[in-house]
Design an enzyme around this catalytic site. Structure first.
Site, PDB file in Angstrom:
ATOM      1  N   GLU A   1       0.846  -1.191   0.000  1.00  0.00           N
ATOM      2  CA  GLU A   1       0.000   0.000   0.000  1.00  0.00           C
ATOM      3  C   GLU A   1       0.887   1.248   0.000  1.00  0.00           C
ATOM      4  O   GLU A   1       1.761   1.388   0.855  1.00  0.00           O
ATOM      5  CB  GLU A   1      -0.883  -0.010   1.255  1.00  0.00           C
ATOM      6  CG  GLU A   1      -1.891  -1.156   1.246  1.00  0.00           C
ATOM      7  CD  GLU A   1      -2.322  -1.556   2.651  1.00  0.00           C
ATOM      8  OE1 GLU A   1      -2.046  -0.830   3.617  1.00  0.00           O
ATOM      9  OE2 GLU A   1      -2.941  -2.636   2.780  1.00  0.00           O
TER      10      GLU A   1
ATOM     11  N   GLU B   1      -4.146  -6.471   2.768  1.00  0.00           N
ATOM     12  CA  GLU B   1      -2.901  -7.025   3.304  1.00  0.00           C
ATOM     13  C   GLU B   1      -2.732  -8.529   3.060  1.00  0.00           C
ATOM     14  O   GLU B   1      -1.638  -8.964   2.679  1.00  0.00           O
ATOM     15  CB  GLU B   1      -2.762  -6.705   4.799  1.00  0.00           C
ATOM     16  CG  GLU B   1      -2.452  -5.246   5.112  1.00  0.00           C
ATOM     17  CD  GLU B   1      -3.692  -4.372   5.231  1.00  0.00           C
ATOM     18  OE1 GLU B   1      -4.810  -4.928   5.108  1.00  0.00           O
ATOM     19  OE2 GLU B   1      -3.564  -3.161   5.453  1.00  0.00           O
TER      20      GLU B   1
ATOM     21  N   ASP C   1       1.302  -4.077  13.148  1.00  0.00           N
ATOM     22  CA  ASP C   1       0.008  -4.374  13.766  1.00  0.00           C
ATOM     23  C   ASP C   1      -0.949  -5.067  12.784  1.00  0.00           C
ATOM     24  O   ASP C   1      -1.888  -5.725  13.202  1.00  0.00           O
ATOM     25  CB  ASP C   1      -0.637  -3.071  14.247  1.00  0.00           C
ATOM     26  CG  ASP C   1       0.323  -2.256  15.108  1.00  0.00           C
ATOM     27  OD1 ASP C   1       0.115  -2.189  16.323  1.00  0.00           O
ATOM     28  OD2 ASP C   1       1.297  -1.717  14.554  1.00  0.00           O
ATOM     29  N   PHE C   2      -0.717  -4.877  11.484  1.00  0.00           N
ATOM     30  CA  PHE C   2      -1.601  -5.489  10.493  1.00  0.00           C
ATOM     31  C   PHE C   2      -1.220  -6.940  10.199  1.00  0.00           C
ATOM     32  O   PHE C   2      -1.842  -7.601   9.375  1.00  0.00           O
ATOM     33  CB  PHE C   2      -1.588  -4.703   9.171  1.00  0.00           C
ATOM     34  CG  PHE C   2      -1.814  -3.214   9.312  1.00  0.00           C
ATOM     35  CD1 PHE C   2      -2.392  -2.678  10.460  1.00  0.00           C
ATOM     36  CD2 PHE C   2      -1.453  -2.350   8.292  1.00  0.00           C
ATOM     37  CE1 PHE C   2      -2.590  -1.306  10.595  1.00  0.00           C
ATOM     38  CE2 PHE C   2      -1.652  -0.978   8.416  1.00  0.00           C
ATOM     39  CZ  PHE C   2      -2.221  -0.453   9.569  1.00  0.00           C
TER      40      PHE C   2
ATOM     41  N   HIS D   1      -1.477   0.632  16.253  1.00  0.00           N
ATOM     42  CA  HIS D   1      -0.398   1.071  15.353  1.00  0.00           C
ATOM     43  C   HIS D   1       0.918   1.258  16.109  1.00  0.00           C
ATOM     44  O   HIS D   1       1.774   2.033  15.682  1.00  0.00           O
ATOM     45  CB  HIS D   1      -0.756   2.406  14.684  1.00  0.00           C
ATOM     46  CG  HIS D   1      -1.752   2.293  13.568  1.00  0.00           C
ATOM     47  ND1 HIS D   1      -3.068   1.999  13.774  1.00  0.00           N
ATOM     48  CD2 HIS D   1      -1.618   2.436  12.223  1.00  0.00           C
ATOM     49  CE1 HIS D   1      -3.703   1.983  12.617  1.00  0.00           C
ATOM     50  NE2 HIS D   1      -2.844   2.240  11.656  1.00  0.00           N
TER      51      HIS D   1
END
Lengths: 323, 345
Positions: free
Chosen positions: A28, A59, A84-85, A128
């Protein structure tokens, strides 16, 4: 020369992409935007949209597509904007990328790099700001690099881009703007080797990523009081260079592990367990974990800062251990 | 069962070879089920594709050397249709050294790079995004190859499919998504899993060439696959749903208590192997000729059982191989670690 961590990462990508036409970035905002933290800024002008593949906000498919591209013979650098993703991508990362070589009997590897960043420092909140390296370290098949210095930002990324297996490369968001005097032409240590940043006779501090700087700061403070600390920068958590840890701990007998990640079942726990197992006869004190609190990270600047170790906690712990 | 074939079986001279391929799959599945029940199969799970042979044979007919693909957990037929050696397949399912993955993968994690098989998958939808990446590479290299994800109707309810279809369309990739709709995701019928049962409409919404084809007649599947693959090679990704019926349970031992006998009887009328056989008879082939062909297949597949039983178990020390590339740092085995740590003075 003086170089920022962010710019060292960018330079590593530029040099690697010039050298190997099969390397491409996918994620991204990696292209036109130049990366959420500016690491890939300007790269699209030299390498074009084909090698800086801007993706939709997907993701799992970013990581999954990188897996397929790696299997098909290229070397993708997938970018996850925040570590965090990683939960979104756990299947593609841990069930696919990590296991493909093994499940398929060694027929093929997945030479991809997953670049991401973690840690506190920007008041970015609970979703985050985490340090999730334990998720990765707990999965056989994944390599894990966590540079804490500008020099390592460059050289570990260059080395990661030569690995035959998937590498998760976790940068620290609090370091992007940090500048250091570096000579990138000095050959790097072998991939997987820790570096002793400071040698002292009284206590061993084992750490990585941004906590290196806190450990060094604490060590300088302690030196003024007559306490000399050894500081080990692990640089990669997989491979893990335990020999360097052992060599430092055995003659001293006192060790602490410093990590920003939540303490329980974390990287610090694993390292403390190993030191205890392997260096038991040499230890004078328990191996202490100086780690993140077992709580989510707050947006409040004060609460955020209080959630992870800082130089003061590191120094105080060392004082008590040495006393 | 009535059908309305746009191609017409009677005119097609290749039907015999398609029948043969479908019968090989069915016989293989029958034998692998036998191996499993005899306790010679290593995996505790075994998913058979009986009833779905036309999807495998029909679609793979449009694929060529160098095309890549991933499959789901019910993918034996697809791999066979792409040219897999049934001995090495059976040995892999048996967890033996001579298997495609030296016994580490089994039924659900089988792969062969030589045949472009990027891997079966035990995670529903798990193998889908890899074809996007493989197609990105194919497009970059301009080699005319496609990459195909095969999956079941269960994966139609997984988000990763939509992320992948969106990317494939966005980037004009040579990809095809093939949904083998056997109506059942384990014990949940498709209409119990979604209101939107016209599956291809979802793909069309993303800009893919999308069709649904009845899997009864392999020639229909072949015609649809040709259309979809032609588009994909030209840069428009495709989606094909092949309607069929899962003849037996989810796993080999599942007796399907969640569906009625009538449902099964009606479902099994959609039998692509039987349909092709009847069409061959109508073309003038005689029963004896087809029986002889079946017998040859039976012998081939019987031999896979013997091959598997004779194949050695992988050596224990291979357990630590291939976690990482050869020559790379490897984890210390726990047993030797314990021994070392406890060997204190």
């Amino acid at each position: 020369m003086k170089l920022a961590y962010r710019d060292a990462l960018r330079q590593a990508l530029i040099d690697a992409m010039r050298e190997d036409p099969d390397i491409f970035a996918i994620g991204e905002e990696v292209g036109r935007y130049g990366g959420a933290y500016g690491v890939t800024k300007g790269l699209i002008e030299e390498f074009g949209a084909e090698r800086l593949v801007d993706t939709p906000i997907s993701e799992p498919a970013i990581v999954g597509a990188a897996v397929g591209a790696a299997m098909a013979g290229m070397r993708p650098v997938a970018e996850l904007m925040y570590v965090d993703f990683v939960g979104m991508t756990m299947d593609q990362l841990c069930n696919q990328a990590a296991k493909i070589r093994y499940m398929f009997g060694g027929q093929i590897g997945v030479p991809m790099v997953l670049r991401t960043q973690g840690g506190i420092g920007r008041s970015a909140g609970a979703q985050h700001s985490q340090s999730l390296e334990a998720y990765v370290m707990h999965t056989p098949g994944l390599r894990l690099a966590m540079p804490g210095t500008v020099y390592d930002a460059y050289h570990l990324l260059r080395q990661a881009l030569k690995q035959p297996d998937p590498v998760v490369f976790i940068e620290h968001k609090g370091l992007y703007a940090m500048s250091e005097e570096v000579d990138l032409s000095v050959p790097p240590p072998e991939w997987g080797k820790a570096v002793v940043r400071r040698e002292g006779r009284d206590i061993v501090m084992v750490t990585y990523s941004r906590q290196i700087h806190y450990a060094m700061q604490a060590a300088e403070e302690l030196a003024a009081e007559g306490i000399e600390a050894t500081v080990i920068d692990l640089r990669t958590l997989n491979p893990l260079d335990f020999d360097t840890i052992r060599a430092a701990v055995e003659p001293i007998g006192k060790a602490m592990v410093i990590s920003e990640a939540a303490m329980t079942a974390g990287v610090a726990a694993e390292l403390a367990a190993r030191i205890t197992e392997e260096c038991f006869d040499f230890l004078e004190d328990p191996v202490v974990r100086v780690a993140g609190e077992d709580i989510p990270i707050s947006v409040s600047v004060e609460l955020e800062k209080g959630s992870v170790p800082g130089p003061a906690l590191v120094a105080q712990t060392a004082r008590e251990l040495v006393a | 069962m009535n059908k309305d074939s746009p191609v017409g079986l009677q005119s097609n001279t290749n039907l015999l070879s398609y029948y043969r391929e479908m019968q090989r799959i069915r016989t293989f599945e029958d034998r692998v089920g036998e191996l499993y029940l005899r306790g010679e199969s290593a995996g505790s799970m075994l998913h058979l594709s009986i009833g779905e042979e036309s999807a495998a044979v029909g679609f793979c007919n449009a694929m060529t050397d160098g095309d890549t693909f991933t499959t789901h957990h019910r993918g034996h037929g697809i791999f066979l249709a792409r040219g897999a050696d049934p001995n090495r397949m059976m040995a892999e399912i048996g967890g033996k050294e001579d298997g495609y993955c030296r016994g580490k993968g089994g039924s659900m994690q089988i792969a062969d790079m030589g045949l472009g098989h990027l891997g079966a998958n035990a995670i529903v939808g798990g193998g889908i995004p890899a074809v996007v990446g493989a197609a990105l590479v194919a497009k970059r290299r301009g080699n005319g190859k496609i990459s195909v994800a095969f999956f079941g109707d269960g994966a139609m309810q997984q988000g990763i499919l939509y992320e992948s279809m969106n990317m494939a369309a966005l980037w004009d990739l040579p990809v095809v998504f093939v949904c083998i709709n056997n109506q059942w995701g384990m014990g949940t019928r498709i209409d119990q899993a979604t209101k939107a049962t016209k599956l291809h409409e979802r793909a069309a919404a993303f800009g893919l060439n999308a069709e649904t084809v009845n899997g009864l007649d392999v020639m229909d599947v072949i015609a649809a696959a040709d259309r979809i693959v032609e588009g994909a090679r030209a840069g428009t990704p495709g989606f094909l749903a092949v309607d069929c019926f899962r003849f037996y349970g989810h796993g080999r031992k599942d007796k399907s208590p969640y569906r009625t006998e009538e449902e099964e009887t009606v479902g099994r009328q959609k039998d692509p192997v039987k349909f092709a056989r009847e069409a061959l008879i109508a073309q003038g082939h005689d029963e004896a000729e087809l029986d002889a062909l079946d017998k040859e297949i039976t012998e081939e597949m019987d031999a896979t059982i013997d091959f598997t039983i004779a194949s050695p178990e992988p050596a224990l020390d291979t357990m630590f191989q291939d976690v990482y590339a050869p020559g790379q740092p490897v984890p210390e085995p726990v047993r030797s670690r314990i021994e070392r740590v406890l060997a204190r003075e």
